[in-house]
Motif scaffolding. Structure first.
Motif, PDB file in Angstrom:
ATOM      1  N   ASP A 133     -17.881  30.628  27.382  1.00 65.26           N
ATOM      2  CA  ASP A 133     -18.233  29.370  27.703  1.00 65.26           C
ATOM      3  C   ASP A 133     -19.985  29.038  27.231  1.00 65.26           C
ATOM      4  OD1 ASP A 133     -15.692  28.731  28.576  1.00 65.26           O
ATOM      5  OD2 ASP A 133     -16.334  28.684  30.690  1.00 65.26           O
ATOM      6  N   LEU A 237     -23.261  21.080  26.219  1.00 67.56           N
ATOM      7  CA  LEU A 237     -22.235  20.440  26.558  1.00 67.56           C
ATOM      8  C   LEU A 237     -21.025  21.061  25.783  1.00 67.56           C
ATOM      9  CD1 LEU A 237     -23.394  16.640  27.192  1.00 67.56           C
ATOM     10  CD2 LEU A 237     -23.288  18.281  28.686  1.00 67.56           C
ATOM     11  N   TYR A 241     -18.129  22.785  28.231  1.00 65.60           N
ATOM     12  CA  TYR A 241     -17.083  21.694  28.474  1.00 65.60           C
ATOM     13  C   TYR A 241     -16.146  21.655  27.351  1.00 65.60           C
ATOM     14  CZ  TYR A 241     -20.523  21.030  32.038  1.00 65.60           C
ATOM     15  OH  TYR A 241     -21.408  21.217  32.889  1.00 65.60           O
ATOM     16  N   MET A 282     -14.817  14.248  28.374  1.00 60.84           N
ATOM     17  CA  MET A 282     -15.567  15.028  29.355  1.00 60.84           C
ATOM     18  C   MET A 282     -14.782  14.501  30.770  1.00 60.84           C
ATOM     19  SD  MET A 282     -19.669  14.992  30.155  1.00 60.84           S
ATOM     20  CE  MET A 282     -20.402  16.248  30.953  1.00 60.84           C
ATOM     21  N   ARG A 283     -14.818  15.186  31.777  1.00 57.07           N
ATOM     22  CA  ARG A 283     -14.066  14.804  32.937  1.00 57.07           C
ATOM     23  C   ARG A 283     -14.856  14.640  34.115  1.00 57.07           C
ATOM     24  NH1 ARG A 283     -10.550  20.210  33.619  1.00 57.07           N
ATOM     25  NH2 ARG A 283     -12.654  20.746  33.622  1.00 57.07           N
ATOM     26  N   GLU A 285     -15.401  15.973  37.012  1.00 57.00           N
ATOM     27  CA  GLU A 285     -15.881  16.952  37.462  1.00 57.00           C
ATOM     28  C   GLU A 285     -16.890  17.933  36.480  1.00 57.00           C
ATOM     29  OE1 GLU A 285     -12.824  16.435  37.081  1.00 57.00           O
ATOM     30  OE2 GLU A 285     -11.416  18.041  36.749  1.00 57.00           O
ATOM     31  N   ASP A 286     -16.523  17.687  35.132  1.00 57.31           N
ATOM     32  CA  ASP A 286     -17.525  18.163  34.294  1.00 57.31           C
ATOM     33  C   ASP A 286     -18.972  17.648  34.244  1.00 57.31           C
ATOM     34  OD1 ASP A 286     -15.599  19.725  33.390  1.00 57.31           O
ATOM     35  OD2 ASP A 286     -15.191  18.180  31.648  1.00 57.31           O
ATOM     36  N   ASP A 289     -20.748  18.802  37.391  1.00 59.82           N
ATOM     37  CA  ASP A 289     -21.222  20.250  37.023  1.00 59.82           C
ATOM     38  C   ASP A 289     -22.601  20.115  36.402  1.00 59.82           C
ATOM     39  OD1 ASP A 289     -20.765  23.165  37.384  1.00 59.82           O
ATOM     40  OD2 ASP A 289     -20.739  22.857  34.991  1.00 59.82           O
ATOM     41  N   ALA A 290     -22.352  19.382  35.070  1.00 59.12           N
ATOM     42  CA  ALA A 290     -23.386  19.340  34.234  1.00 59.12           C
ATOM     43  C   ALA A 290     -24.791  18.785  34.939  1.00 59.12           C
ATOM     44  CB  ALA A 290     -23.030  18.393  32.811  1.00 59.12           C
ATOM     45  N   TYR A 305     -21.947   9.223  30.086  1.00 58.39           N
ATOM     46  CA  TYR A 305     -20.712   9.389  30.492  1.00 58.39           C
ATOM     47  C   TYR A 305     -19.775   8.222  30.791  1.00 58.39           C
ATOM     48  CZ  TYR A 305     -16.782  11.073  33.343  1.00 58.39           C
ATOM     49  OH  TYR A 305     -15.387  11.553  33.519  1.00 58.39           O
TER      50      TYR A 305
END
Ligand code: NAD
Length: 311
Positions: A133, A237, A241, A282-283, A285-286, A289-290, A305
């Motif tokens: 990842d 990113l 992700y 992108m979600r 939760e991403d 986290d980001a 976003y």
């Protein structure tokens, strides 16, 4: 005039409509290589085979994937080693060149690049590889292609949506060049001018020459300037992700290119490039986290976003 230093990169470049069919064979012959590994995608394989029909192709690797996953890099290196090749020839976008670069890092054989997008990797010493990842990037003169054939006709089939994001990726290279030494900044400025004029025409399928020429200029500038905060954010990113490279550039550039927001946003809208990270996969939760991982970029991430334009 301020003091500056400059190291340029780049091999022999052939630019012009039709050159992949008229010049590639002789140009590769001039390199005096005897066994070529062709690196491409399944989509581009028929084209790649046609273009290289008169070359000593020992094997064809079609396992190219975006962001050069470690397993793909290893498989390509295995293919190159087993076939004892002394040249890597990529036909495709940045992912194909990137895979050739991953092999060249280990094998130190010349790369010939025939780009079919505006990503520009063919002009740079930058390599990338994704493992667990995380996308690692580095610079090495060993991965700069020895020969690049820029044939705008090969980008004619690039769908408008990919043309738009790939063009914004090129624009990000041009903008980065503006911050470098005087000659690189000059090339960057010209790249911005040519891309601004050329991308709308390329998306409308009228003319691809300016877009590819602008991408070449932009990549030449980026090769010298090196990655800045914008590129580092895009790579983070992409690696973590799985966001696609060019669309990520397209979304983030108007947020990160301070002072050029309005013009870039207008161009992005005109050519139909995506304008939010959410829209490119992108979600929620991403994002959370980001923001935790990259607190210094929190404002840009939250605004991009949602596609919420800075006031
Ligand atoms: P890509 O090579 O993955 O191509 C994007 C998509 O377009 C793919 O689905 C591909 O099959 C398709 N495609 C390519 N050419 C086409 C054509 N002519 N007609 C129709 N479809 C076509 O993506 P990319 O944006 O070109 O490159 C992205 C990769 O390159 C990323 O891994 C990125 O990190 C890397 N990159 C590296 C540098 C560098 O300097 N090292 C610079 C830019 C990009």
């Amino acid at each position: 005039m301020e003091s500056f230093t400059r190291t340029s990169f780049g091999g022999h470049v052939v630019f012009g409509p039709g050159t992949a069919r008229t010049e590639l064979t002789d140009e590769v012959a001039a390199l005096r290589v005897s066994k070529v590994l062709l690196l491409t995608t399944e989509r581009a394989e028929p084209l790649a085979r046609e273009l290289t029909a008169k070359l000593p192709v020992a094997d064809v690797f079609t396992g190219v994937r975006e962001h050069v996953p470690a397993a793909v890099a290893c498989a390509a290196l295995d293919a190159a080693t087993m076939a004892h090749v002394d040249c890597l020839l990529s036909v495709g976008g940045g992912s194909s060149v990137g895979t050739a670069k991953a092999v060249a890092l280990s094998m130190r054989v010349p790369i010939v690049a025939v780009p079919t997008t505006y990503a520009g990797s063919e002009m740079t010493p930058v390599w990338g590889r994704t493992e667990n990842d995380t996308k690692r990037t580095g610079r090495s003169p060993d991965v700069v292609p020895r020969l690049v054939i820029y044939d705008p006709e090969l980008t004619v089939g690039l769908p408008p949506a990919i043309t738009a994001v790939s063009g914004m990726n090129a624009l990000a290279h041009a903008v980065r060049g503006l911050a470098a030494d005087p000659l690189t900044a000059l090339v960057g400025r010209e790249a911005v001018r040519v891309l601004k004029a050329g991308l709308p025409k390329a998306v409308a399928e009228q003319d691809r020459v300016e877009a590819l020429y602008g991408a070449y200029l932009a990549a030449s500038a980026f090769a010298v300037a090196g990655s800045g905060p914008h590129h580092k954010l895009c790579h983070s990113l992409g690696g973590v992700y799985g966001l696609p490279h060019a669309p990520t550039h397209a979304v983030l550039l108007p947020y990160t290119a301070i002072g050029a927001t309005d013009g870039l946003r207008k161009l992005a809208e005109r050519i139909g490039a995506p304008t939010s990270l959410h829209a490119i996969g992108m979600r929620d939760e991403d994002l959370a986290d980001a923001v935790d991982r990259l607190p210094e970029a929190a404002d840009v991430l939250v605004a991009a976003y949602e596609g919420k334009w800075p006031a």
